[in-house]
Scaffold this motif. Structure first.
Motif, PDB file in Angstrom:
ATOM      1  N   THR A  20       0.836  -1.199   0.000  1.00 31.95           N
ATOM      2  CA  THR A  20       0.000   0.000   0.000  1.00 31.95           C
ATOM      3  C   THR A  20       0.877   1.258   0.000  1.00 31.95           C
ATOM      4  O   THR A  20       2.010   1.244   0.476  1.00 31.95           O
ATOM      5  CB  THR A  20      -0.940   0.038   1.225  1.00 31.95           C
ATOM      6  N   PRO A  21       0.342   2.363  -0.517  1.00 30.45           N
ATOM      7  CA  PRO A  21       1.114   3.611  -0.517  1.00 30.45           C
ATOM      8  C   PRO A  21       1.406   4.084   0.909  1.00 30.45           C
ATOM      9  O   PRO A  21       0.535   4.032   1.779  1.00 30.45           O
ATOM     10  CB  PRO A  21       0.195   4.611  -1.222  1.00 30.45           C
ATOM     11  N   ILE A  22       2.646   4.537   1.116  1.00 32.26           N
ATOM     12  CA  ILE A  22       3.056   5.057   2.419  1.00 32.26           C
ATOM     13  C   ILE A  22       3.229   6.578   2.361  1.00 32.26           C
ATOM     14  O   ILE A  22       2.948   7.276   3.322  1.00 32.26           O
ATOM     15  CB  ILE A  22       4.345   4.365   2.905  1.00 32.26           C
ATOM     16  N   MET A  23       3.704   7.084   1.209  1.00 32.26           N
ATOM     17  CA  MET A  23       3.933   8.522   1.099  1.00 32.26           C
ATOM     18  C   MET A  23       3.883   8.961  -0.350  1.00 32.26           C
ATOM     19  O   MET A  23       4.000   8.145  -1.252  1.00 32.26           O
ATOM     20  CB  MET A  23       5.281   8.910   1.722  1.00 32.26           C
ATOM     21  N   MET A  24       3.708  10.274  -0.519  1.00 32.77           N
ATOM     22  CA  MET A  24       3.715  10.874  -1.854  1.00 32.77           C
ATOM     23  C   MET A  24       4.313  12.266  -1.758  1.00 32.77           C
ATOM     24  O   MET A  24       4.032  13.008  -0.820  1.00 32.77           O
ATOM     25  CB  MET A  24       2.291  10.952  -2.404  1.00 32.77           C
ATOM     26  N   VAL A  25       5.137  12.579  -2.739  1.00 36.11           N
ATOM     27  CA  VAL A  25       5.697  13.919  -2.894  1.00 36.11           C
ATOM     28  C   VAL A  25       5.384  14.370  -4.309  1.00 36.11           C
ATOM     29  O   VAL A  25       5.538  13.591  -5.252  1.00 36.11           O
ATOM     30  CB  VAL A  25       7.227  13.912  -2.681  1.00 36.11           C
ATOM     31  N   ALA A  26       4.937  15.596  -4.450  1.00 38.40           N
ATOM     32  CA  ALA A  26       4.760  16.198  -5.776  1.00 38.40           C
ATOM     33  C   ALA A  26       5.279  17.633  -5.718  1.00 38.40           C
ATOM     34  O   ALA A  26       5.076  18.323  -4.721  1.00 38.40           O
ATOM     35  CB  ALA A  26       3.296  16.179  -6.202  1.00 38.40           C
ATOM     36  N   THR A  27       5.967  18.031  -6.766  1.00 40.77           N
ATOM     37  CA  THR A  27       6.476  19.396  -6.856  1.00 40.77           C
ATOM     38  C   THR A  27       6.136  19.957  -8.232  1.00 40.77           C
ATOM     39  O   THR A  27       6.091  19.230  -9.219  1.00 40.77           O
ATOM     40  CB  THR A  27       8.008  19.449  -6.644  1.00 40.77           C
ATOM     41  N   LEU A  49      13.055  16.406  -1.116  1.00 46.01           N
ATOM     42  CA  LEU A  49      12.004  16.097  -0.144  1.00 46.01           C
ATOM     43  C   LEU A  49      11.942  14.606   0.176  1.00 46.01           C
ATOM     44  O   LEU A  49      11.758  14.225   1.341  1.00 46.01           O
ATOM     45  CB  LEU A  49      10.652  16.599  -0.654  1.00 46.01           C
ATOM     46  N   MET A  50      12.123  13.753  -0.813  1.00 47.92           N
ATOM     47  CA  MET A  50      12.112  12.308  -0.559  1.00 47.92           C
ATOM     48  C   MET A  50      13.275  11.914   0.339  1.00 47.92           C
ATOM     49  O   MET A  50      13.114  11.114   1.273  1.00 47.92           O
ATOM     50  CB  MET A  50      12.145  11.535  -1.871  1.00 47.92           C
TER      51      MET A  50
END
Length: 139
Positions: free
Chosen positions: A81-88, A103-104
């Protein structure tokens, strides 16, 4: 709380109209083939939000971003399952890619989350590795 990367990215992209580049990364809890059944993430809510917000603002200022999104789940998360997301979002792709990587790396090593891997054999806390620390050295 679970999230779905597609709709999150759609909302983020729509809110950053005019950007020349949007970069996103979604981290997934390692799968059962790696021996993991779940990961338990602990944090102190106020402290964690302040720290992650400060790092997002640092990225926004350093790379001149028009948008930053950071989602990080906590609690017991099943493998796969997804644990984290970063978008820029930025005017140019280099800034979008570099700031997302920044950020990651920060989330992996410095954000105040405590991670415990749950396997069929038991549980163990996850410590930052030398590779994780070296990745931070780039910034």
């Amino acid at each position: 709380m679970p999230f779905h990367a597609g709709p999150e990215l759609d909302r983020f992209t729509a809110a950053t109209a005019g950007a020349g580049a949007v970069v996103s990364f979604t981290g997934i809890v390692r799968d059962v083939a790696a021996g993991l059944t779940a990961m338990e993430i602990e944090h102190y809510p106020g402290m964690t939000e302040r720290a992650v917000t400060a790092m997002a603002e640092t990225a926004r200022d350093r790379w001149g971003l028009s948008g930053v999104l950071v989602i990080h789940r906590y609690g017991i998360l099943d493998a796969g399952t997804p644990i984290m997301m970063v978008a820029t979002a930025a005017q140019h792709r280099a800034a979008a890619f570099e700031s997302a990587e920044f950020l990651m790396d920060y989330l992996k090593s410095r954000a105040p989350f405590w991670k415990k891997e749950l396997t069929r054999e038991g549980a163990k806390w996850v410590a930052a590795t030398d590779e994780d620390e070296a990745a931070l050295g780039r910034w």
